[in-house]
Design a protein around this motif. Structure first.
Motif, PDB file in Angstrom:
ATOM      1  N   ILE A 248      50.257   9.821  34.116  1.00  0.00           N
ATOM      2  CA  ILE A 248      48.814   9.715  33.905  1.00  0.00           C
ATOM      3  C   ILE A 248      48.268   8.474  34.603  1.00  0.00           C
ATOM      4  O   ILE A 248      47.226   8.503  35.254  1.00  0.00           O
ATOM      5  N   GLU A 249      49.003   7.359  34.482  1.00  0.00           N
ATOM      6  CA  GLU A 249      48.561   6.113  35.117  1.00  0.00           C
ATOM      7  C   GLU A 249      48.558   6.255  36.641  1.00  0.00           C
ATOM      8  O   GLU A 249      47.624   5.807  37.315  1.00  0.00           O
ATOM      9  N   ASN A 250      49.585   6.883  37.195  1.00  0.00           N
ATOM     10  CA  ASN A 250      49.634   7.092  38.649  1.00  0.00           C
ATOM     11  C   ASN A 250      48.478   7.966  39.112  1.00  0.00           C
ATOM     12  O   ASN A 250      47.852   7.697  40.149  1.00  0.00           O
ATOM     13  N   ALA A 251      48.185   9.015  38.370  1.00  0.00           N
ATOM     14  CA  ALA A 251      47.078   9.901  38.742  1.00  0.00           C
ATOM     15  C   ALA A 251      45.757   9.151  38.673  1.00  0.00           C
ATOM     16  O   ALA A 251      44.889   9.301  39.546  1.00  0.00           O
ATOM     17  N   ARG A 252      45.591   8.295  37.648  1.00  0.00           N
ATOM     18  CA  ARG A 252      44.352   7.536  37.527  1.00  0.00           C
ATOM     19  C   ARG A 252      44.206   6.547  38.678  1.00  0.00           C
ATOM     20  O   ARG A 252      43.118   6.367  39.225  1.00  0.00           O
ATOM     21  N   MET A 253      45.293   5.915  39.069  1.00  0.00           N
ATOM     22  CA  MET A 253      45.241   4.965  40.195  1.00  0.00           C
ATOM     23  C   MET A 253      44.903   5.693  41.505  1.00  0.00           C
ATOM     24  O   MET A 253      44.122   5.189  42.311  1.00  0.00           O
ATOM     25  N   LYS A 254      45.491   6.862  41.727  1.00  0.00           N
ATOM     26  CA  LYS A 254      45.186   7.635  42.942  1.00  0.00           C
ATOM     27  C   LYS A 254      43.725   8.032  42.978  1.00  0.00           C
ATOM     28  O   LYS A 254      43.069   7.955  44.012  1.00  0.00           O
ATOM     29  N   MET A 255      43.209   8.477  41.826  1.00  0.00           N
ATOM     30  CA  MET A 255      41.797   8.876  41.775  1.00  0.00           C
ATOM     31  C   MET A 255      40.895   7.684  42.076  1.00  0.00           C
ATOM     32  O   MET A 255      39.908   7.802  42.791  1.00  0.00           O
ATOM     33  N   GLY A 256      41.237   6.519  41.523  1.00  0.00           N
ATOM     34  CA  GLY A 256      40.432   5.323  41.774  1.00  0.00           C
ATOM     35  C   GLY A 256      40.455   4.907  43.227  1.00  0.00           C
ATOM     36  O   GLY A 256      39.429   4.541  43.812  1.00  0.00           O
ATOM     37  N   SER A 257      41.632   4.989  43.850  1.00  0.00           N
ATOM     38  CA  SER A 257      41.717   4.595  45.261  1.00  0.00           C
ATOM     39  C   SER A 257      40.987   5.595  46.150  1.00  0.00           C
ATOM     40  O   SER A 257      40.337   5.213  47.123  1.00  0.00           O
ATOM     41  N   ARG A 258      41.064   6.857  45.811  1.00  0.00           N
ATOM     42  CA  ARG A 258      40.329   7.865  46.597  1.00  0.00           C
ATOM     43  C   ARG A 258      38.819   7.664  46.450  1.00  0.00           C
ATOM     44  O   ARG A 258      38.072   7.838  47.413  1.00  0.00           O
ATOM     45  N   ALA A 259      38.387   7.315  45.253  1.00  0.00           N
ATOM     46  CA  ALA A 259      36.957   7.081  45.052  1.00  0.00           C
ATOM     47  C   ALA A 259      36.491   5.886  45.879  1.00  0.00           C
ATOM     48  O   ALA A 259      35.417   5.925  46.489  1.00  0.00           O
ATOM     49  N   GLN A 260      37.286   4.811  45.941  1.00  0.00           N
ATOM     50  CA  GLN A 260      36.912   3.647  46.748  1.00  0.00           C
ATOM     51  C   GLN A 260      36.917   3.990  48.231  1.00  0.00           C
ATOM     52  O   GLN A 260      36.046   3.561  48.983  1.00  0.00           O
ATOM     53  N   ASP A 261      37.921   4.770  48.652  1.00  0.00           N
ATOM     54  CA  ASP A 261      37.984   5.163  50.060  1.00  0.00           C
ATOM     55  C   ASP A 261      36.767   5.981  50.442  1.00  0.00           C
ATOM     56  O   ASP A 261      36.187   5.801  51.517  1.00  0.00           O
ATOM     57  N   THR A 262      36.363   6.890  49.570  1.00  0.00           N
ATOM     58  CA  THR A 262      35.191   7.708  49.849  1.00  0.00           C
ATOM     59  C   THR A 262      33.931   6.850  49.838  1.00  0.00           C
ATOM     60  O   THR A 262      33.036   7.033  50.658  1.00  0.00           O
ATOM     61  N   LYS A 263      33.889   5.899  48.934  1.00  0.00           N
ATOM     62  CA  LYS A 263      32.718   5.037  48.822  1.00  0.00           C
ATOM     63  C   LYS A 263      32.513   4.221  50.087  1.00  0.00           C
ATOM     64  O   LYS A 263      31.394   4.026  50.546  1.00  0.00           O
TER      65      LYS A 263
END
Length: 146
Positions: free
Chosen positions: A114-129
């Motif tokens: 769950i923590e790994n998935a949350r970190m990936k989602m956060g990094s993808r959101a920053q990359d998109t931003k």
């Protein structure tokens, strides 16, 4: 002679326009005949079904009256047994699922995922931003001709 030299298009357009106007009753008669045939057939089938239902009830009613002291309690008992088994199975599956989640959470195998998935989602959101949509795509540099 001028009438005989009409084009094919003129003949078709003139014949089709006069057909709808000259025979409106013919098309209405065909529609009415089709409706009467279909309606009559369905009415006959409905009557046969009603007659079959009445005959079946006439035959089955004495049997239901004779066996009702046995059938009613039997139906109630079978319904309760089936409901009990289904509820027991549902509660058992829910308990196994809860214990499985608890075990995975306590051992850390589930929480790491769950923590790994949350970190990936956060990094993808920053990359998109910040506009880095194509991460991992390597662009080739244009080669200059010497």
């Amino acid at each position: 002679m001028a009438d005989q030299t009409r084009t094919h298009h003129e003949m078709i357009s003139r014949d089709s326009s006069t057909l709808g106007q000259a025979h409106p009753k013919a098309t209405q008669m065909v529609k009415a005949a089709t409706a009467v045939t279909a309606g009559g057939s369905l009415l006959v089938l409905s009557g046969l079904t009603l007659a079959g239902t009445v005959i079946a009830l006439t035959v089955a009613t004495p049997l239901l009256v004779i066996f009702s002291p046995v059938l009613v309690p039997a139906v109630i008992t079978v319904t309760l047994i089936i409901t009990g088994f289904l509820a027991s199975g549902g509660f058992g599956i829910a308990a196994i699922t809860a214990f499985s989640w608890l075990y995975r959470h306590m051992t850390g195998s589930g929480s790491e995922k769950i923590e790994n998935a949350r970190m990936k989602m956060g990094s993808r959101a920053q990359d998109t931003k910040y506009g880095q949509h194509n991460i991992g795509v390597h662009h080739q540099q244009p080669q200059h001709a010497s």
